[in-house]
Design a protein around this motif. Structure first.
Motif, PDB file in Angstrom:
ATOM      1  N   ALA A  15       0.824  -1.212   0.000  1.00  5.07           N
ATOM      2  CA  ALA A  15       0.000   0.000   0.000  1.00  5.07           C
ATOM      3  C   ALA A  15       0.856   1.259   0.000  1.00  5.07           C
ATOM      4  N   ILE A  16       1.922   1.275   0.797  1.00  8.79           N
ATOM      5  CA  ILE A  16       2.795   2.453   0.860  1.00  8.79           C
ATOM      6  C   ILE A  16       3.497   2.666  -0.472  1.00  8.79           C
ATOM      7  N   SER A  17       4.022   1.610  -1.063  1.00  4.48           N
ATOM      8  CA  SER A  17       4.757   1.729  -2.331  1.00  4.48           C
ATOM      9  C   SER A  17       3.860   2.241  -3.456  1.00  4.48           C
ATOM     10  N   LEU A  18       2.668   1.667  -3.577  1.00  5.37           N
ATOM     11  CA  LEU A  18       1.755   2.080  -4.638  1.00  5.37           C
ATOM     12  C   LEU A  18       1.205   3.480  -4.391  1.00  5.37           C
ATOM     13  N   SER A  19       0.997   3.832  -3.132  1.00  4.64           N
ATOM     14  CA  SER A  19       0.491   5.172  -2.811  1.00  4.64           C
ATOM     15  C   SER A  19       1.493   6.251  -3.209  1.00  4.64           C
ATOM     16  N   LEU A  20       2.755   6.040  -2.864  1.00  9.87           N
ATOM     17  CA  LEU A  20       3.793   7.002  -3.222  1.00  9.87           C
ATOM     18  C   LEU A  20       3.890   7.161  -4.740  1.00  9.87           C
ATOM     19  N   THR A  21       3.881   6.049  -5.441  1.00 11.25           N
ATOM     20  CA  THR A  21       3.996   6.083  -6.897  1.00 11.25           C
ATOM     21  C   THR A  21       2.819   6.801  -7.540  1.00 11.25           C
ATOM     22  N   PHE A  22       1.611   6.455  -7.113  1.00  9.35           N
ATOM     23  CA  PHE A  22       0.419   7.038  -7.730  1.00  9.35           C
ATOM     24  C   PHE A  22       0.327   8.534  -7.452  1.00  9.35           C
ATOM     25  N   MET A  23       0.652   8.972  -6.233  1.00 11.10           N
ATOM     26  CA  MET A  23       0.567  10.392  -5.900  1.00 11.10           C
ATOM     27  C   MET A  23       1.533  11.208  -6.749  1.00 11.10           C
ATOM     28  N   PHE A  30      -1.333  16.856 -12.891  1.00 10.80           N
ATOM     29  CA  PHE A  30      -1.991  18.123 -12.562  1.00 10.80           C
ATOM     30  C   PHE A  30      -1.009  19.291 -12.563  1.00 10.80           C
ATOM     31  N   LYS A  31       0.257  19.010 -12.876  1.00 11.09           N
ATOM     32  CA  LYS A  31       1.300  20.032 -12.964  1.00 11.09           C
ATOM     33  C   LYS A  31       1.486  20.792 -11.653  1.00 11.09           C
ATOM     34  N   LEU A  32       1.441  20.061 -10.546  1.00  8.22           N
ATOM     35  CA  LEU A  32       1.737  20.667  -9.253  1.00  8.22           C
ATOM     36  C   LEU A  32       3.241  20.861  -9.105  1.00  8.22           C
ATOM     37  N   LYS A  33       3.627  21.745  -8.215  1.00  4.28           N
ATOM     38  CA  LYS A  33       5.048  21.913  -7.926  1.00  4.28           C
ATOM     39  C   LYS A  33       5.605  20.599  -7.365  1.00  4.28           C
ATOM     40  N   PRO A  34       6.786  20.196  -7.816  1.00  8.44           N
ATOM     41  CA  PRO A  34       7.326  18.891  -7.412  1.00  8.44           C
ATOM     42  C   PRO A  34       7.408  18.692  -5.897  1.00  8.44           C
ATOM     43  N   LYS A  35       7.825  19.723  -5.170  1.00 12.56           N
ATOM     44  CA  LYS A  35       7.951  19.550  -3.718  1.00 12.56           C
ATOM     45  C   LYS A  35       6.579  19.476  -3.042  1.00 12.56           C
ATOM     46  N   LEU A  36       5.591  20.176  -3.583  1.00 13.17           N
ATOM     47  CA  LEU A  36       4.236  20.046  -3.063  1.00 13.17           C
ATOM     48  C   LEU A  36       3.734  18.622  -3.287  1.00 13.17           C
ATOM     49  N   THR A  37       4.034  18.073  -4.452  1.00 17.78           N
ATOM     50  CA  THR A  37       3.663  16.689  -4.741  1.00 17.78           C
ATOM     51  C   THR A  37       4.337  15.733  -3.765  1.00 17.78           C
ATOM     52  N   SER A  38       5.611  15.992  -3.452  1.00 16.25           N
ATOM     53  CA  SER A  38       6.326  15.151  -2.496  1.00 16.25           C
ATOM     54  C   SER A  38       5.657  15.175  -1.127  1.00 16.25           C
ATOM     55  N   LEU A  40       2.470  15.903  -0.448  1.00 17.84           N
ATOM     56  CA  LEU A  40       1.190  15.200  -0.539  1.00 17.84           C
ATOM     57  C   LEU A  40       1.399  13.686  -0.553  1.00 17.84           C
ATOM     58  N   ALA A  41       2.448  13.247  -1.247  1.00 16.74           N
ATOM     59  CA  ALA A  41       2.721  11.812  -1.346  1.00 16.74           C
ATOM     60  C   ALA A  41       3.111  11.224   0.000  1.00 16.74           C
ATOM     61  N   VAL A  42       4.017  11.895   0.706  1.00 16.97           N
ATOM     62  CA  VAL A  42       4.463  11.360   1.992  1.00 16.97           C
ATOM     63  C   VAL A  42       3.349  11.470   3.028  1.00 16.97           C
ATOM     64  N   GLY A  43       2.519  12.511   2.923  1.00 18.73           N
ATOM     65  CA  GLY A  43       1.419  12.655   3.866  1.00 18.73           C
ATOM     66  C   GLY A  43       0.353  11.600   3.686  1.00 18.73           C
ATOM     67  N   SER A  44       0.029  11.277   2.444  1.00 14.40           N
ATOM     68  CA  SER A  44      -1.036  10.316   2.178  1.00 14.40           C
ATOM     69  C   SER A  44      -0.588   8.875   2.329  1.00 14.40           C
ATOM     70  N   SER A  45       0.707   8.622   2.239  1.00 13.00           N
ATOM     71  CA  SER A  45       1.179   7.236   2.288  1.00 13.00           C
ATOM     72  C   SER A  45       1.697   6.830   3.663  1.00 13.00           C
ATOM     73  N   ILE A  46       2.147   7.792   4.488  1.00 14.75           N
ATOM     74  CA  ILE A  46       2.738   7.435   5.779  1.00 14.75           C
ATOM     75  C   ILE A  46       1.836   7.849   6.944  1.00 14.75           C
ATOM     76  N   CYS A  47       1.930   9.066   7.396  1.00 16.38           N
ATOM     77  CA  CYS A  47       1.156   9.436   8.595  1.00 16.38           C
ATOM     78  C   CYS A  47       0.695  10.883   8.568  1.00 16.38           C
ATOM     79  N   GLY A  48       0.170  11.311   7.439  1.00 18.19           N
ATOM     80  CA  GLY A  48      -0.526  12.588   7.377  1.00 18.19           C
ATOM     81  C   GLY A  48       0.317  13.782   7.768  1.00 18.19           C
ATOM     82  N   ILE A 233      -8.361  12.648  -5.273  1.00 21.48           N
ATOM     83  CA  ILE A 233      -8.255  11.518  -6.203  1.00 21.48           C
ATOM     84  C   ILE A 233      -7.304  10.457  -5.649  1.00 21.48           C
ATOM     85  N   GLY A 234      -6.196  10.938  -5.088  1.00 18.60           N
ATOM     86  CA  GLY A 234      -5.236  10.001  -4.504  1.00 18.60           C
ATOM     87  C   GLY A 234      -5.826   9.224  -3.342  1.00 18.60           C
TER      88      GLY A 234
END
Length: 255
Positions: A15-23, A30-38, A40-48, A233-234
């Motif tokens: 779940a963690i691996s696929l969540s990070l990849t998909f985010m 969506f052309k978000l800033k790369p660090k903002l994407t990072s 969001l990815a770590v927040g949604s896959s680990i511990c908010g 969506i994520g």
């Protein structure tokens, strides 16, 4: 913890691996800033929020990016409190299967605990255990992001990796493991365990109230729709993915 089973721990890693990849794919679309994407990815896959706060200085992200990510994660986590129990009951999930799903899919620890407890006490315990397993990986994931951004010259280089891991590791996990070991060894009497359980319920009420106090829907509206859309969506993808994994694994007796 042993009763949680190898299949369940394997699902945490998947779940963690696929969540990070998909985010990251979603943020790029969506052309978000790369660090903002990072964030969001770590927040949604680990511990908010905890993961976002830990990752922000490590990758030299902007305050604005962190606030975007935190607002989106908190708002979406609050929605899960209403939807997860309804879905779980409609699918007739067992307490263990539902608790594992909540622990895998809900981001913040307080919200994951709440989502599990709203289903049953047994589901709440499994949700906390699965969520704690995710939380324990925060140091390693944040270290990975820090190394990536520092290699691109956009974050401070890391010297002592062991020291970095210790600073980012959520210390409450150690407390959780200590109390679990003491309880397993029958260190506490039944009345003491009952008192501790009652104390945990009051502490849970405070943390749950804290989630609501930190969610500002007006500020979320000011921050634009793209970060929220990526987060939404994520979160839906992660919820459906983990639900499918848990629902399938629940058909095996060793879950």
């Amino acid at each position: 913890m042993l009763h949680l089973g190898g299949i369940s721990l394997f699902l945490v890693a998947i779940a963690i691996s696929l969540s990070l990849t998909f985010m990251h794919l979603l943020g790029r679309a969506f052309k978000l800033k790369p660090k903002l994407t990072s964030l969001l990815a770590v927040g949604s896959s680990i511990c908010g929020v905890s993961a976002i706060i830990a990752a922000k200085p490590s990758i030299d992200a902007d305050d604005e990016d962190a606030s975007y990510a935190i607002a989106a994660i908190l708002a979406l986590g609050a929605i899960s409190l209403f939807t997860f129990p309804l879905i779980g009951h409609s699918l007739h999930l067992s307490d263990k299967a539902y608790g594992l799903w909540a622990g895998l899919a809900v981001d913040n620890t307080a919200e994951a605990t709440a989502a599990g407890a709203l289903y049953s006490d047994a589901a709440g315990k499994v949700a906390v255990l699965a969520k704690t397993t995710r939380n324990a990986l925060i140091g390693f994931v944040v270290l990975g992001y820090s190394l990536y951004w520092s290699s691109r010259g956009q974050a401070q280089a890391i010297g002592d990796k062991a020291s970095f891991l210790w600073r980012k590791f959520p210390k409450f996990v150690l407390g959780f493991l200590l109390i679990s070991v003491l309880a397993t060894l029958s260190f506490f009497t039944k009345s003491q365990l009952s008192s501790l359980a009652n104390l945990s319920r009051w502490a849970f009420l405070l943390t749950f109230a804290g989630v609501g106090l930190r969610t500002n829907l007006r500020e979320l509206g000011k921050q634009g729709w793209k970060p929220f859309a990526v987060g939404a969506i994520g979160e839906v993808f992660i919820a459906l993915l983990t639900l499918g994994l848990v629902y399938g694994a629940d058909r095996y007796p060793h879950l």
